[in-house]
Scaffold this active site. Structure first.
Site, PDB file in Angstrom:
ATOM      1  N   GLY A 123       0.828  -3.864  28.223  1.00 34.30           N
ATOM      2  CA  GLY A 123      -0.548  -3.994  28.687  1.00 34.30           C
ATOM      3  C   GLY A 123      -1.312  -2.709  28.441  1.00 34.30           C
ATOM      4  N   GLY A 160       0.691   0.321  29.876  1.00 29.21           N
ATOM      5  CA  GLY A 160       2.066   0.626  29.527  1.00 29.21           C
ATOM      6  C   GLY A 160       2.922  -0.612  29.375  1.00 29.21           C
ATOM      7  CB  VAL A 169       5.589  -5.217  31.701  1.00 32.43           C
ATOM      8  CG1 VAL A 169       6.138  -5.927  32.933  1.00 32.43           C
ATOM      9  CG2 VAL A 169       4.175  -4.703  31.968  1.00 32.43           C
ATOM     10  CE  LYS A 176       1.075  -2.778  34.205  1.00 33.65           C
ATOM     11  NZ  LYS A 176       0.135  -3.794  34.660  1.00 33.65           N
ATOM     12  CG  ASP A 182      -8.129  -6.003  34.717  1.00 31.21           C
ATOM     13  OD1 ASP A 182      -9.053  -6.580  34.102  1.00 31.21           O
ATOM     14  OD2 ASP A 182      -7.176  -5.464  34.140  1.00 31.21           O
TER      15      ASP A 182
END
Ligand SMILES: Nc1ncnc2c1ncn2[C@@H]1O[C@H](COP(=O)(O)OP(=O)(O)OP(=O)(O)O)[C@@H](O)[C@H]1O
Ligand SMILES: *[C@@H]1O[C@H](CO)[C@@H](O)[C@H](O)[C@H]1NC(C)=O
Ligand SMILES: *[C@@H]1O[C@H](CO)[C@@H](O)[C@H](O)[C@H]1NC(C)=O
Ligand SMILES: *[C@@H]1O[C@H](CO)[C@@H](O)[C@H](O)[C@H]1NC(C)=O
Ligand SMILES: *[C@@H]1O[C@H](CO)[C@@H](O)[C@H](O)[C@H]1NC(C)=O
Ligand SMILES: *[C@@H]1O[C@H](CO)[C@@H](O)[C@H](O)[C@H]1NC(C)=O
Ligand SMILES: CC(=O)N[C@H]1CO[C@H](CO)[C@@H](O)[C@@H]1O
Length: 654
Positions: A340, A343, A345, A360, A457
């Site tokens: 993502g 970084g 996952v 993550k 988000d």
């Protein structure tokens, strides 16, 4: 039970301080046991449960996401022996029994919360090793099994976490549970004073020892549960009194014992003494003989990581790095779930609890940012809702931060909408459930929790699907706590293009209403199967909301419904969702509904306000804003992505 028999039980009691005579031969019909402390006791222990050298039964030791079980080693016979004469219809199959125990729950000095509690349980087997920690209390191994009559579980819970999925009343209650984590009967922890009759509160996690009595009357089927501070006589009025025939619950062999679990909070659960009797009161526990409960400890005990002062404060959420290293098989690529904006996952299985998690990895440059971020993680770790991906904890190693979430086996929603990774296209019914679920999760963040949490988000790739395809809102990497009344002092912008409310580009401030805007874009995306922002023919961008607004004006709204549904959808629902999507995506924040209203519209409890095609300002504003947005994006280098010190990243609408 005759007087002489009672006397004969007293002798070993005086000699050894504890007794469990019946253990050798199995409990006789008039069996009972008494432990004034557990030194030398033969209990069946699982998980973290240990007997300490000074005779405490320690069910959990403060490690997060663990469970501990301790059972009396042989079954107790709670059903009547099928006598010569068959049951005559009025006689109940389960006999009267009673149990009492003294417990203590310890949290770190810096914590005013502990979890998840202690349960006295009667189960058909002593091996509950499949039980999960955290809110499953070590009793159940999946949501599917919770509530099923086939569990044959009777339990009394001392519950220190409020789990709204199970209808918990608060984070300090006592409950009678039958086959379920939702209580049959419950009340806040406390007792009724014998003299005044007044209710007095008790705090389960106070670190002070307390006593519990559980009494079942096999004839009247009455269940009483009583709580009192250590040393007080059993109060006359029980805290809980319910009637429930346990005959269908307790069948065949039964084991009695304790189960305890921890979640994100470091907590030690202890039992100091315990007694049990069938067809007689549980023998009195001798307070003078009980081992001492340790004092609340300060800080934490693990020394595996270098820690900064501020981390101690949030210590309970820390998970050892080596556990995560092991869980993800050294962060092997085959365990990579996705990458993502912040970084990578990874999928992992935690070594002790065997819990499946998503780890993550986020790197950062700024210590200051890290501290604030971890403070946020600590808060977010306490959020609990069926439509939110649970955050289990974090781990920091130098400049790297690892966030540990519940693993969602069915991945993110975007893959289904766009048929990636061979994912099937979702039916309308499924989409509508997902929409309602996310609405409910967002409502919880905005209005139901102790503070207002702005997600910041909302988008299809941050909606994850659990094993039952329930939608859960994930990725709190960008969430910030938004205190009532205090505005965020920030010009930092976070979010994803196409889901960003226009006012954010002006003010830089996220609010519940900017989340509602993103939720609107999400509704339109789920219904149409199209991204909120699409590449236009002449190099510009097309906003999905504008397109849908045009169709709305021309009364051709149904034309935008995802063609992959093949016309199979509920037109009323789709119509409602599209109009609601437009309403939520209104350029003027004040005209957007709150998530509370959104829930009411979706449930059909209130009619959607009329959206007038004459809202010409809508399209104009929207277009103007999207142009503003466009230039803003261009002026922002994408290289700023991945820094949590300054949350300045945009991820392009994937
Ligand atoms: N809890 C989880 N369980 C299973 N898979 C997950 C989980 N969290 C993330 N993923 C997978 O990892 C991928 C990357 O997730 P991540 O949240 O970092 O990025 P994103 O949501 O795609 O983008 P952004 O960072 O911009 O929000 C997701 O697409 C998802 O498929
Ligand atoms: C503990 O009790 C069980 C069940 O009765 C028995 O099998 C076991 O031998 C006992 N262990 C000890 C150490 O006494
Ligand atoms: C049934 O059995 C119970 C217990 O033995 C006894 O008290 C009761 O009188 C019986 N009832 C009938 C209808 O026989
Ligand atoms: C307990 O049950 C698990 C399976 O759920 C099994 O793997 C384990 O061996 C059992 N333990 C004992 C001591 O019977
Ligand atoms: C869950 O528990 C039930 C009953 O104890 C058992 O039959 C089942 O195999 C368990 N499932 C898992 C995945 O451990
Ligand atoms: C439950 O408490 C009530 C009130 O004190 C009492 O009358 C009743 O006998 C109790 N029942 C049991 C099973 O202890
Ligand atoms: C649609 C889909 O992929 N469903 C899967 C969700 O996850 C469960 C458990 O992993 C699978 O059994 C389903 O097939």
């Amino acid at each position: 039970m005759t007087g002489t028999k009672y006397a004969s039980w007293c002798l070993p009691l005086l000699l050894y301080g504890f007794l469990h005579l019946a253990a050798v031969a199995g409990l006789a019909d008039d069996g009972q046991f008494l432990y004034n402390g557990f030194a030398g006791a033969n209990l069946t222990l699982y998980g973290m449960a240990r007997i300490t050298p000074d005779g405490l039964l320690k069910l959990t030791d403060g490690t997060v996401q663990q469970k501990g079980h301790a059972f009396y080693p042989v079954p107790v016979r709670l059903r009547r022996v099928s006598s010569s004469s068959p049951p005559n219809g009025t006689e109940k199959a389960v006999r009267s029994f009673s149990s009492s125990f003294v417990f203590g729950i310890l949290t770190a000095d810096t914590q005013d919360l502990g979890g998840h509690g202690i349960v006295l349980v009667i189960a058909p087997k002593a091996n509950l090793s499949a039980g999960l920690p955290s809110s499953y209390m070590g009793l159940f191994n999946s949501t599917g099994s919770v509530g099923s009559a086939s569990n044959h579980l009777f339990a009394v819970e001392l519950d220190t976490i409020q789990n709204i999925d199970f209808g918990d009343i608060n984070n300090n209650h006592v409950g009678i549970n039958i086959n379920n984590l939702a209580s049959h009967d419950d009340d806040k922890a406390g007792y009724y004073d014998d003299k005044s009759g007044q209710f007095r509160d008790l705090t389960l996690i106070s670190g002070d020892a307390m006593q519990v009595w559980v009494d079942y009357d096999g004839d009247t089927t009455q269940i009483n549960v009583t709580l009192a501070p250590l040393g007080m006589r059993k109060p006359m009025r029980p805290l809980l009194s319910a009637r429930h025939d346990l005959s269908p619950v307790i069948i065949g062999e039964s084991y009695i014992g304790f189960s305890s679990s921890t979640g994100t909070l470091s907590t030690q659960h202890y039992v100091l003494g315990w007694s049990f009797g069938v067809d007689m009161p549980a023998p009195a526990i001798d307070m003078a003989k009980l081992p001492k409960l340790p004092k609340r400890r300060s800080g934490s005990q693990s020394k595996t990581m270098l820690r900064e002062d501020w981390e101690v404060e949030f210590g309970p959420h820390r998970i050892p790095y080596k556990d995560l290293y092991q869980a993800t098989e050294r962060f092997k690529n085959k365990n990579l779930l996705g990458v993502g904006g912040f970084g990578r996952v990874y999928k992992g299985v935690l070594p002790k609890s065997h819990l499946e998690v998503a780890v993550k990895k986020v790197s950062h440059e700024s210590r200051q940012g890290m501290k604030e971020f971890v403070a946020e993680v600590a808060s977010i770790g306490r959020l609990r809702h069926r439509n939110i991906v649970q955050l289990h904890g974090y781990c920091r190693l130098k400049d790297e931060l690892l966030l540990v979430y519940d693993y969602m086996p069915n991945g993110s929603l975007d893959k289904y909408l766009y048929g990636h990774d061979n994912k099937p296209i979702l039916s309308w019914a499924r989409r509508f459930l997902i929409i309602k679920g996310i609405a409910s999760g967002l409502f919880y963040l905005h209005e139901e929790w102790e503070q207002v949490v702005v997600h910041r988000d909302i988008k299809a790739s941050n909606v994850l699907l659990d094993s039952e395809m329930n939608a859960r809102l994930g990725d709190f990497g960008l969430a910030k706590l938004y205190n009532h009344g205090t505005e965020l002092q920030t010009t930092i912008i976070a979010g994803t293009l196409g889901y960003l409310a226009p006012e954010i580009t002006r003010t830089g401030k996220a609010s519940p209403l900017t989340d509602v805007f993103s939720f609107g874009a999400f509704l339109l995306e789920v219904t149409t199967g199209r991204k909120p922002v699409e590449q236009g023919t002449e190099g510009g961008i097309n906003m999905l909301v504008d397109l849908i607004f045009e169709h709305f004006g021309r009364d051709t709204l149904m034309a935008v419904v995802d063609p992959r549904l093949g016309g199979e959808y509920n037109a009323d629902e789709a119509n409602l969702v599209l109009k609601l999507g437009l309403l939520c995506s209104h350029p003027l924040p004040d005209l957007r509904p709150t998530m509370r209203q959104v829930m009411q519209y979706l449930d059909g409890q209130s009619p959607l306000p009329e959206l007038m095609p004459s809202h010409t300002s809508f399209s104009m504003l929207s277009t103007a804003q999207s142009q503003g947005l466009d230039s803003y994006v261009i002026s922002k280098p994408l290289s700023s992505m991945g820094s949590i010190g300054q949350l300045t990243s945009f991820s392009s609408g994937r």
